[in-house]
Scaffold this motif. Sequence first.
Motif, PDB file in Angstrom:
ATOM      1  N   VAL A 232      -3.187 -20.983 -39.714  1.00  0.00           N
ATOM      2  CA  VAL A 232      -2.169 -20.106 -39.135  1.00  0.00           C
ATOM      3  C   VAL A 232      -2.148 -18.761 -39.851  1.00  0.00           C
ATOM      4  O   VAL A 232      -2.045 -17.701 -39.223  1.00  0.00           O
ATOM      5  N   LEU A 233      -2.259 -18.783 -41.181  1.00  0.00           N
ATOM      6  CA  LEU A 233      -2.297 -17.532 -41.936  1.00  0.00           C
ATOM      7  C   LEU A 233      -3.519 -16.704 -41.549  1.00  0.00           C
ATOM      8  O   LEU A 233      -3.435 -15.483 -41.339  1.00  0.00           O
ATOM      9  N   PHE A 234      -4.670 -17.355 -41.436  1.00  0.00           N
ATOM     10  CA  PHE A 234      -5.896 -16.635 -41.078  1.00  0.00           C
ATOM     11  C   PHE A 234      -5.798 -16.055 -39.670  1.00  0.00           C
ATOM     12  O   PHE A 234      -6.176 -14.896 -39.434  1.00  0.00           O
ATOM     13  N   LEU A 235      -5.299 -16.839 -38.726  1.00  0.00           N
ATOM     14  CA  LEU A 235      -5.167 -16.348 -37.360  1.00  0.00           C
ATOM     15  C   LEU A 235      -4.160 -15.215 -37.280  1.00  0.00           C
ATOM     16  O   LEU A 235      -4.334 -14.280 -36.483  1.00  0.00           O
ATOM     17  N   THR A 236      -3.110 -15.275 -38.095  1.00  0.00           N
ATOM     18  CA  THR A 236      -2.146 -14.179 -38.121  1.00  0.00           C
ATOM     19  C   THR A 236      -2.813 -12.883 -38.555  1.00  0.00           C
ATOM     20  O   THR A 236      -2.576 -11.811 -37.979  1.00  0.00           O
ATOM     21  N   VAL A 237      -3.682 -12.971 -39.557  1.00  0.00           N
ATOM     22  CA  VAL A 237      -4.413 -11.780 -40.006  1.00  0.00           C
ATOM     23  C   VAL A 237      -5.349 -11.283 -38.910  1.00  0.00           C
ATOM     24  O   VAL A 237      -5.419 -10.082 -38.622  1.00  0.00           O
ATOM     25  N   ALA A 238      -6.097 -12.200 -38.276  1.00  0.00           N
ATOM     26  CA  ALA A 238      -7.058 -11.803 -37.245  1.00  0.00           C
ATOM     27  C   ALA A 238      -6.350 -11.160 -36.052  1.00  0.00           C
ATOM     28  O   ALA A 238      -6.767 -10.102 -35.556  1.00  0.00           O
ATOM     29  N   LEU A 239      -5.269 -11.788 -35.594  1.00  0.00           N
ATOM     30  CA  LEU A 239      -4.543 -11.248 -34.453  1.00  0.00           C
ATOM     31  C   LEU A 239      -3.847  -9.938 -34.811  1.00  0.00           C
ATOM     32  O   LEU A 239      -3.817  -8.990 -34.010  1.00  0.00           O
ATOM     33  N   GLY A 240      -3.269  -9.886 -36.009  1.00  0.00           N
ATOM     34  CA  GLY A 240      -2.633  -8.649 -36.453  1.00  0.00           C
ATOM     35  C   GLY A 240      -3.627  -7.513 -36.579  1.00  0.00           C
ATOM     36  O   GLY A 240      -3.316  -6.354 -36.267  1.00  0.00           O
ATOM     37  N   THR A 241      -4.844  -7.833 -37.030  1.00  0.00           N
ATOM     38  CA  THR A 241      -5.892  -6.811 -37.109  1.00  0.00           C
ATOM     39  C   THR A 241      -6.240  -6.280 -35.723  1.00  0.00           C
ATOM     40  O   THR A 241      -6.439  -5.073 -35.526  1.00  0.00           O
ATOM     41  N   GLY A 242      -6.299  -7.181 -34.738  1.00  0.00           N
ATOM     42  CA  GLY A 242      -6.567  -6.744 -33.374  1.00  0.00           C
ATOM     43  C   GLY A 242      -5.489  -5.815 -32.846  1.00  0.00           C
ATOM     44  O   GLY A 242      -5.779  -4.798 -32.218  1.00  0.00           O
ATOM     45  N   LEU A 243      -4.229  -6.148 -33.123  1.00  0.00           N
ATOM     46  CA  LEU A 243      -3.140  -5.285 -32.686  1.00  0.00           C
ATOM     47  C   LEU A 243      -3.168  -3.940 -33.403  1.00  0.00           C
ATOM     48  O   LEU A 243      -2.907  -2.890 -32.809  1.00  0.00           O
ATOM     49  N   LEU A 244      -3.487  -3.962 -34.693  1.00  0.00           N
ATOM     50  CA  LEU A 244      -3.585  -2.711 -35.438  1.00  0.00           C
ATOM     51  C   LEU A 244      -4.691  -1.828 -34.861  1.00  0.00           C
ATOM     52  O   LEU A 244      -4.529  -0.611 -34.723  1.00  0.00           O
ATOM     53  N   ILE A 245      -5.819  -2.437 -34.534  1.00  0.00           N
ATOM     54  CA  ILE A 245      -6.922  -1.688 -33.933  1.00  0.00           C
ATOM     55  C   ILE A 245      -6.490  -1.079 -32.607  1.00  0.00           C
ATOM     56  O   ILE A 245      -6.825   0.070 -32.287  1.00  0.00           O
ATOM     57  N   SER A 246      -5.722  -1.845 -31.822  1.00  0.00           N
ATOM     58  CA  SER A 246      -5.300  -1.327 -30.516  1.00  0.00           C
ATOM     59  C   SER A 246      -4.396  -0.114 -30.656  1.00  0.00           C
ATOM     60  O   SER A 246      -4.408   0.770 -29.804  1.00  0.00           O
ATOM     61  N   THR A 247      -3.611  -0.063 -31.734  1.00  0.00           N
ATOM     62  CA  THR A 247      -2.754   1.109 -31.926  1.00  0.00           C
ATOM     63  C   THR A 247      -3.534   2.321 -32.416  1.00  0.00           C
ATOM     64  O   THR A 247      -3.044   3.452 -32.318  1.00  0.00           O
ATOM     65  N   LEU A 248      -4.731   2.094 -32.956  1.00  0.00           N
ATOM     66  CA  LEU A 248      -5.560   3.188 -33.442  1.00  0.00           C
ATOM     67  C   LEU A 248      -6.529   3.706 -32.383  1.00  0.00           C
ATOM     68  O   LEU A 248      -7.211   4.704 -32.608  1.00  0.00           O
ATOM     69  N   SER A 249      -6.596   3.018 -31.250  1.00  0.00           N
ATOM     70  CA  SER A 249      -7.588   3.348 -30.223  1.00  0.00           C
ATOM     71  C   SER A 249      -6.930   4.059 -29.056  1.00  0.00           C
ATOM     72  O   SER A 249      -5.782   3.777 -28.712  1.00  0.00           O
ATOM     73  N   GLU A 250      -7.693   4.949 -28.431  1.00  0.00           N
ATOM     74  CA  GLU A 250      -7.199   5.692 -27.286  1.00  0.00           C
ATOM     75  C   GLU A 250      -7.562   5.026 -25.970  1.00  0.00           C
ATOM     76  O   GLU A 250      -6.952   5.307 -24.944  1.00  0.00           O
ATOM     77  N   ASN A 251      -8.564   4.157 -25.984  1.00  0.00           N
ATOM     78  CA  ASN A 251      -8.950   3.461 -24.770  1.00  0.00           C
ATOM     79  C   ASN A 251      -9.559   2.116 -25.157  1.00  0.00           C
ATOM     80  O   ASN A 251      -9.778   1.824 -26.332  1.00  0.00           O
ATOM     81  N   GLN A 252      -9.813   1.284 -24.148  1.00  0.00           N
ATOM     82  CA  GLN A 252     -10.315  -0.064 -24.414  1.00  0.00           C
ATOM     83  C   GLN A 252     -11.723  -0.057 -24.988  1.00  0.00           C
ATOM     84  O   GLN A 252     -12.095  -0.946 -25.752  1.00  0.00           O
ATOM     85  N   GLY A 253     -12.520   0.947 -24.649  1.00  0.00           N
ATOM     86  CA  GLY A 253     -13.855   1.040 -25.224  1.00  0.00           C
ATOM     87  C   GLY A 253     -13.814   1.235 -26.726  1.00  0.00           C
ATOM     88  O   GLY A 253     -14.550   0.591 -27.474  1.00  0.00           O
TER      89      GLY A 253
END
Length: 359
Positions: A232-253
């Motif tokens: 659960v801790l590892f998945l929280t980091v992985a999913l949180g990293t994905g969300l952080l990346i999405s906030t840094l990106s301007e588009n899906q590419g």
Amino acid sequence: MAWRPMRAMTTKEFRQLRRDRRTLALLIFQPLVLLVVFGYAASFDVDHVSAAVYGPAAEQVAHALPDALTVQTVSASGDRADAEAALRAREVVVAVLTGSGGADGVLVDGSQLFAARSVVSALAAAGVPAQPQVLYNPGLETPPVLVPALAGLVLAFVGTIATSLGVVRERQTGTMEQLAVMPFRPSDVLIGKLLPYLVVALVDLALVMVASVVVFDVPFNGSLPLFVTGSVLFLTVALGTGLLISTLSENQGQAMQLSMMMTLPQVLLSGAIFPLESMAVVLQWIAYALPLTWFVELARGVMLRAAGWSELAVPLAALAGLAVAVLGLSIARVRRDLLPARAGRTAPDATVAVAGAAR
């Protein structure tokens, strides 16, 4: 062939690529980063292996061991229980037991596959009379060591890439404006986006682990609650990293490219495929900052060595710290996205807003 239209189209694409500096930087620097990482990390050779020596003749035997064994512990009062505890906690790869006449036995941690193979070869070449006894993976087989790590790799890819498209999709479809006027805190938005992916990822984990045990005969010798907690801790980091990346990106590419940039180094540096001991010191320090490194250590420790909570306290603490850091950064980025859109807006009825966002 009409050269003028083709030239105009090519010029347009170059200008568009030049304006998209983030994508251009990823296209240029990502191959260089991967080349450097592959060049220094892609090695199965382990030259030096940590060792401990126990028993009455510990001092004498320690000096006679081959140079490939780096002695960490010498204890005249230690016994087999101490040796097995050191192996289970991954303090050493090999433990030598001695009696009054010299080496009586050699225990090797088979969960560290390539290091264990190096130990067996080095002891045979040095003519150590005691026959090595391999624990936790007696046949020195690859699947018991590789499959738990591959489970982490699959979850890292699925979790990071799936969630990295979350906020970007909200921004591109216009639903970020609806989220901005809802009476939600940034943490509500973040956790609300995280939980569905977490549930799906846990189902994936369960399927992967059942397949590992049933199909590949990988043992599961340790505590299930400990494994679930670490997962659960590892998945929280992985999913949180994905969300952080999405906030840094301007588009899906861009989100997809950044996700690959974050996950591919983990494949090489986490110890999932290539042993950490064979890497340069700088890369080892980088590896210890990656969540997959700690999950691989935890998964192999629980499944193969039956390590307990105290023996896996460091991986658990590292994953918990990374989870707090990633979620904190993600909340800060989501707040930055929501507050400007929320300024000067009057929040509508929450039920109406939620219904509109769901549509």
